[in-house]
Design an enzyme around this catalytic site. Sequence first.
Site, PDB file in Angstrom:
ATOM      1  N   ALA A  15       9.640   8.217   1.901  1.00 28.01           N
ATOM      2  CA  ALA A  15       9.200   7.035   3.082  1.00 28.01           C
ATOM      3  C   ALA A  15       9.737   6.506   4.130  1.00 28.01           C
ATOM      4  O   ALA A  15       9.814   5.891   4.883  1.00 28.01           O
ATOM      5  CB  ALA A  15       8.661   6.428   2.881  1.00 28.01           C
ATOM      6  N   LYS A  17      13.277   6.609   6.751  1.00 27.90           N
ATOM      7  CA  LYS A  17      13.883   7.344   8.154  1.00 27.90           C
ATOM      8  C   LYS A  17      13.619   8.530   8.319  1.00 27.90           C
ATOM      9  O   LYS A  17      13.754   9.239   9.239  1.00 27.90           O
ATOM     10  CB  LYS A  17      13.982   6.133   9.142  1.00 27.90           C
ATOM     11  CG  LYS A  17      13.533   5.131   9.473  1.00 27.90           C
ATOM     12  CD  LYS A  17      14.462   3.861  10.427  1.00 27.90           C
ATOM     13  CE  LYS A  17      13.941   2.511  11.187  1.00 27.90           C
ATOM     14  NZ  LYS A  17      13.336   2.487   9.531  1.00 27.90           N
ATOM     15  N   MET A  18      15.107   8.709   7.546  1.00 25.16           N
ATOM     16  CA  MET A  18      15.682  10.032   7.803  1.00 25.16           C
ATOM     17  C   MET A  18      15.010  10.869   6.831  1.00 25.16           C
ATOM     18  O   MET A  18      14.585  12.323   6.427  1.00 25.16           O
ATOM     19  CB  MET A  18      16.818  10.528   7.030  1.00 25.16           C
ATOM     20  CG  MET A  18      18.139   9.773   7.763  1.00 25.16           C
ATOM     21  SD  MET A  18      18.318  11.011   8.661  1.00 25.16           S
ATOM     22  CE  MET A  18      19.071  12.279   8.266  1.00 25.16           C
ATOM     23  N   GLY A 111      22.147  13.624   1.172  1.00 30.35           N
ATOM     24  CA  GLY A 111      23.030  12.595   2.999  1.00 30.35           C
ATOM     25  C   GLY A 111      22.576  11.157   2.282  1.00 30.35           C
ATOM     26  O   GLY A 111      23.718  10.501   3.428  1.00 30.35           O
ATOM     27  N   THR A 112      23.221  10.680   1.356  1.00 32.62           N
ATOM     28  CA  THR A 112      22.912   9.652   1.191  1.00 32.62           C
ATOM     29  C   THR A 112      24.683   9.666   0.751  1.00 32.62           C
ATOM     30  O   THR A 112      25.050  10.020   0.317  1.00 32.62           O
ATOM     31  CB  THR A 112      22.130   8.884  -0.621  1.00 32.62           C
ATOM     32  OG1 THR A 112      20.822   9.880  -0.055  1.00 32.62           O
ATOM     33  CG2 THR A 112      22.911   7.309  -0.468  1.00 32.62           C
ATOM     34  N   HIS A 167      26.029   0.795  12.244  1.00 29.41           N
ATOM     35  CA  HIS A 167      24.586   1.178  12.621  1.00 29.41           C
ATOM     36  C   HIS A 167      24.187   0.528  12.592  1.00 29.41           C
ATOM     37  O   HIS A 167      24.783  -0.873  12.674  1.00 29.41           O
ATOM     38  CB  HIS A 167      25.491   2.240  10.971  1.00 29.41           C
ATOM     39  CG  HIS A 167      25.494   2.944  10.741  1.00 29.41           C
ATOM     40  ND1 HIS A 167      27.149   3.684  10.669  1.00 29.41           N
ATOM     41  CD2 HIS A 167      25.378   4.400  11.005  1.00 29.41           C
ATOM     42  CE1 HIS A 167      27.627   4.966  10.468  1.00 29.41           C
ATOM     43  NE2 HIS A 167      26.715   5.958  10.522  1.00 29.41           N
ATOM     44  N   HIS A 168      22.838   0.620  11.984  1.00 28.03           N
ATOM     45  CA  HIS A 168      21.349  -0.522  12.046  1.00 28.03           C
ATOM     46  C   HIS A 168      22.019  -0.959  10.736  1.00 28.03           C
ATOM     47  O   HIS A 168      22.623  -0.708   9.988  1.00 28.03           O
ATOM     48  CB  HIS A 168      20.660   0.407  11.748  1.00 28.03           C
ATOM     49  CG  HIS A 168      20.559   1.442  10.363  1.00 28.03           C
ATOM     50  ND1 HIS A 168      20.206   1.242   9.811  1.00 28.03           N
ATOM     51  CD2 HIS A 168      20.735   2.433  10.607  1.00 28.03           C
ATOM     52  CE1 HIS A 168      20.188   2.217   8.552  1.00 28.03           C
ATOM     53  NE2 HIS A 168      20.890   3.436   8.885  1.00 28.03           N
ATOM     54  N   LYS A 171      21.286  -0.227   7.028  1.00 28.56           N
ATOM     55  CA  LYS A 171      22.057   0.443   6.092  1.00 28.56           C
ATOM     56  C   LYS A 171      23.469  -0.484   4.772  1.00 28.56           C
ATOM     57  O   LYS A 171      23.897  -1.260   5.623  1.00 28.56           O
ATOM     58  CB  LYS A 171      23.885   1.115   7.478  1.00 28.56           C
ATOM     59  CG  LYS A 171      24.136   1.902   5.938  1.00 28.56           C
ATOM     60  CD  LYS A 171      25.453   3.088   7.237  1.00 28.56           C
ATOM     61  CE  LYS A 171      26.232   3.637   6.673  1.00 28.56           C
ATOM     62  NZ  LYS A 171      25.399   4.551   5.837  1.00 28.56           N
ATOM     63  N   THR A 178      31.129   9.171   6.942  1.00 30.32           N
ATOM     64  CA  THR A 178      31.355   9.333   7.903  1.00 30.32           C
ATOM     65  C   THR A 178      32.434   8.964   8.418  1.00 30.32           C
ATOM     66  O   THR A 178      33.712   9.160   8.244  1.00 30.32           O
ATOM     67  CB  THR A 178      30.402   9.987   8.665  1.00 30.32           C
ATOM     68  OG1 THR A 178      29.337  10.382   8.909  1.00 30.32           O
ATOM     69  CG2 THR A 178      31.453  10.488  10.649  1.00 30.32           C
TER      70      THR A 178
END
Length: 278
Positions: A15, A17-18, A111-112, A167-168, A171, A178
Amino acid sequence: MTNQAPIPVIVNGAAGKMGREVIKAVAQAPDLNLVGAIDHSLEHQDKDAGELAGLSEPLEVPITNQLEPMLGYVAGDRKSPPGVIVDFTHPDSVYDNIRSAIAYGIRPVVGTTGLSPAQIQDLADFADKASTGCLIIPNFSIGMVLLQQAAIAASKYFDHVEIIELHHNQKADAPSGTAIQTAQLLGELGKTFNPALVEETEKLAGARGSIADEGIRIHSVRLPGLIAHQEVIFGAAGQIYTLRHDTSDRACYMPGVLLAIRKVLALKSLVYGLEKIL
């Protein structure tokens, strides 16, 4: 084209965004089959994953919060290729999610961010013992991989470098995975950066950012309106060299996600970083 059955895919964090972007990408890939959508938000339970992701047609895959039963279901399907779980959840739960998936023989594509080095090493040991592939990817963007490669090339000629990641404000972890990975890549070159010229004093704690490998400083910005952005700034006498990557749409990550889903089936151990599978 082969007649091989499509790869079963579970999306954990469906649910978010990613997660919604991954659902759309998997649904549109003919060699992949979305079989499960996991999310713990109560407001989305039992909703159709396709409708939640904004697809024009339902996928008849309901959102559920039952991760382990879904792992067991996919693991028990002997007619399909080994299953893959794509995890975009939260730093507090991702470690347990990965261990559970590996225990069931389901290949994680993660990706977490927010895993500690000790946790990553423990997961690597666990994946090795299970001979099960696992991919931990701090950033699925091809552009970010190119930025990191350019930074490695530049580091041969510059002794001073700092990283700024933006970032937003939803997060949860800082610095970003990264940015940490970028510092690690530069730190592996056998060179110490940012030799001190003065004795610095921080009038406010953290004003100079965090210190990562080999003296590299990382600064984190969290603001609404941002998605994901990173600068690597090199400095020398009379010049500044800046590398920057900006994300304007989460769809930019999907080619990397789909590549990882397809590549993880051939692995027998944990691999860290998108650059390792390109």
